[in-house]
Scaffold this active site. Structure first.
Site, mmCIF file in Angstrom:
data_model
loop_
_atom_site.group_PDB
_atom_site.id
_atom_site.type_symbol
_atom_site.label_atom_id
_atom_site.label_comp_id
_atom_site.label_asym_id
_atom_site.label_seq_id
_atom_site.Cartn_x
_atom_site.Cartn_y
_atom_site.Cartn_z
ATOM 1 N N LYS A 144 0.802 -1.218 0.000
ATOM 2 C CA LYS A 144 0.000 0.000 0.000
ATOM 3 C C LYS A 144 0.838 1.273 0.000
ATOM 4 O O LYS A 144 0.531 2.248 0.674
ATOM 5 C CB LYS A 144 -0.988 0.013 1.173
ATOM 6 C CG LYS A 144 -1.846 -1.243 1.295
ATOM 7 C CD LYS A 144 -2.488 -1.639 -0.039
ATOM 8 C CE LYS A 144 -3.447 -0.588 -0.575
ATOM 9 N NZ LYS A 144 -3.964 -0.958 -1.938
ATOM 10 N N CYS A 145 1.901 1.250 -0.819
ATOM 11 C CA CYS A 145 2.744 2.442 -0.965
ATOM 12 C C CYS A 145 2.811 2.917 -2.423
ATOM 13 O O CYS A 145 3.718 3.652 -2.795
ATOM 14 C CB CYS A 145 4.163 2.159 -0.470
ATOM 15 S SG CYS A 145 4.356 2.290 1.316
ATOM 16 N N GLY A 146 1.862 2.467 -3.236
ATOM 17 C CA GLY A 146 1.897 2.831 -4.646
ATOM 18 C C GLY A 146 2.413 1.703 -5.526
ATOM 19 O O GLY A 146 2.819 1.930 -6.665
ATOM 20 N N LYS A 194 -8.464 5.642 -3.492
ATOM 21 C CA LYS A 194 -8.448 7.067 -3.839
ATOM 22 C C LYS A 194 -7.138 7.479 -4.490
ATOM 23 O O LYS A 194 -7.119 8.305 -5.395
ATOM 24 C CB LYS A 194 -8.698 7.934 -2.600
ATOM 25 C CG LYS A 194 -10.098 7.858 -2.031
ATOM 26 C CD LYS A 194 -10.249 8.828 -0.853
ATOM 27 C CE LYS A 194 -11.655 8.803 -0.281
ATOM 28 N NZ LYS A 194 -11.788 9.749 0.863
ATOM 29 N N HIS A 253 7.640 -7.674 -1.680
ATOM 30 C CA HIS A 253 7.468 -6.871 -0.470
ATOM 31 C C HIS A 253 8.522 -7.246 0.572
ATOM 32 O O HIS A 253 8.503 -6.719 1.692
ATOM 33 C CB HIS A 253 6.076 -7.082 0.124
ATOM 34 C CG HIS A 253 4.957 -6.567 -0.742
ATOM 35 N ND1 HIS A 253 4.936 -5.302 -1.268
ATOM 36 C CD2 HIS A 253 3.802 -7.172 -1.168
ATOM 37 C CE1 HIS A 253 3.825 -5.133 -1.978
ATOM 38 N NE2 HIS A 253 3.140 -6.243 -1.928
ATOM 39 N N TRP A 286 0.610 1.153 -8.981
ATOM 40 C CA TRP A 286 0.962 2.205 -9.937
ATOM 41 C C TRP A 286 2.375 2.000 -10.469
ATOM 42 O O TRP A 286 2.614 2.085 -11.676
ATOM 43 C CB TRP A 286 0.823 3.563 -9.254
ATOM 44 C CG TRP A 286 0.907 4.737 -10.182
ATOM 45 C CD1 TRP A 286 0.684 4.757 -11.536
ATOM 46 C CD2 TRP A 286 1.213 6.092 -9.824
ATOM 47 N NE1 TRP A 286 0.833 6.027 -12.035
ATOM 48 C CE2 TRP A 286 1.154 6.864 -11.003
ATOM 49 C CE3 TRP A 286 1.524 6.722 -8.612
ATOM 50 C CZ2 TRP A 286 1.414 8.239 -11.012
ATOM 51 C CZ3 TRP A 286 1.761 8.083 -8.624
ATOM 52 C CH2 TRP A 286 1.711 8.832 -9.802
#
Length: 345
Positions: free
Chosen positions: A86-88, A312, A156, A91
């Site tokens: 959950k750090c990008g 978001k 990860h 993307w």
């Protein structure tokens, strides 16, 4: 989506002897986890285990971290996309995949682009979760030798636990981090989506905050994870590129060019003029990816709904969920943990 993710070709048929050897290895890893590693309360009502100072979910990664360490043979041309969850990550994988494959899959040719067919996690698999995870691969070691170079993988795993072959081969690592508060809130939302899928009660933000601060979040402690890659990027800048999600949001074109150069495939002046950088940014934008059918209705190969990877994508949204006291405490911990490192989050 009926198609198998591209990485599935790594699980080729094996001889009886090879199958038995794989099963023997995974049985050994499972025994090590069950008998020697500390455990703690997890985020899914099942325990997590601590390996080499960091916490892992047996449900999500199985004994994959150990198998990854022992069996991955890195190549000098390999590129590893690393992060704490959950750090990008989604993307970064989309951007890196589009950069690497822009000749064979031009970002302007949207109808045929793989990102329209697969979630980026199926295009850039998480090594310990999707390739070496005994819960997913049926106790089979993947044959990654059949993949052409350059190979693009995700992980990860903290820097200090990466397979030795990565450092010895000269493989390149791109690490992305995020400010502590947004990471916590994003992880909390993500976990609650998965808890709902598994008919579990939502976790309260206060409980998530407590576990995060203790370091017992998946692949945590957060600060030690970030610091490991940060220090490596200072010591070996030619091998480790350190990115901040918050900065990538503000200046995507600048950092996209940094990523491409680091990967060994910089944008040419002609590509710059033709708008290839902007095309990749548009293709991989939150608005575009989150609205694709594959990411609205599809399921990632590890069984996670693809829409769980999109919420978001905003910077600073944590202020809407954490109390002023929580925000202040996280700032204090972060300042204390990163003191003297030169890193600011």
């Amino acid at each position: 989506m009926a198609q198998n993710p591209p990485y599935k070709i790594c699980f080729v048929p094996k001889s009886k002897e090879e199958k038995e050897e794989d099963e023997k290895n995974y049985k050994r890893y499972s025994e090590i986890v069950a008998t020697t590693f500390p455990t703690a309360e997890g985020w899914f009502d099942v325990p997590i285990y601590q390996c080499q100072g960091f916490w892992y979910s047996f449900e999500m990664a199985g004994v994959g971290p150990l198998a990854f360490q022992d069996h991955f043979k890195a190549r000098p041309s390999d590129i590893l996309l690393a992060s704490i969850p959950k750090c990008g990550t989604t993307w970064l994988k989309s951007l890196a995949f589009s950069i690497m494959n822009r000749k064979s899959h031009p970002p302007s040719a949207l109808q045929q682009h793989p990102l329209l067919k697969f979630n980026s996690h199926d295009l850039v698999p998480v090594m310990e979760m999707m390739l070496y995870n005994n819960n997913l691969n049926g106790n089979r070691i993947p044959n990654l030798d059949i993949l052409p170079s350059p190979r693009l993988f995700g992980t990860h795993i903290p820097y200090t636990s990466l397979p030795q072959s990565i450092a010895l081969s000269g493989s390149r690592i791109i690490y992305i981090c995020r400010n502590t508060k947004d990471n916590l809130v994003s992880w909390w939302h993500f976990i609650n989506k998965l808890r709902l899928k598994n008919s579990l009660e939502p976790m309260k933000v206060e409980e998530a905050f407590k576990m995060f601060c203790k370091g017992t979040s998946s692949y945590g402690p957060f600060w030690e994870h970030v610091l490991g890659y940060w220090k490596a990027s200072l010591e070996k800048p030619q091998s480790v590129l350190f990115l901040k999600y918050d900065e990538l949001v503000i200046e995507p074109a600048l950092h996209l060019k940094r990523i491409a150069k680091f990967m060994g495939c910089p944008f040419s002046s002609m590509e710059d003029k033709e708008g290839v950088v902007d095309q990749i940014i548009k293709l991989c934008s939150f608005e575009n990816l989150s609205n694709l059918e594959v990411n609205q209705t599809g399921i990632c190969d590890v069984g996670i709904p693809n829409n769980a990877f999109f919420r978001k994508g905003k910077v600073g949204d944590s202020a809407n969920y954490l109390s002023p006291e929580m925000l202040e405490q996280l700032d204090h911990i972060t300042k204390e943990k990163l003191h003297g490192s030169g890193l600011m989050l």
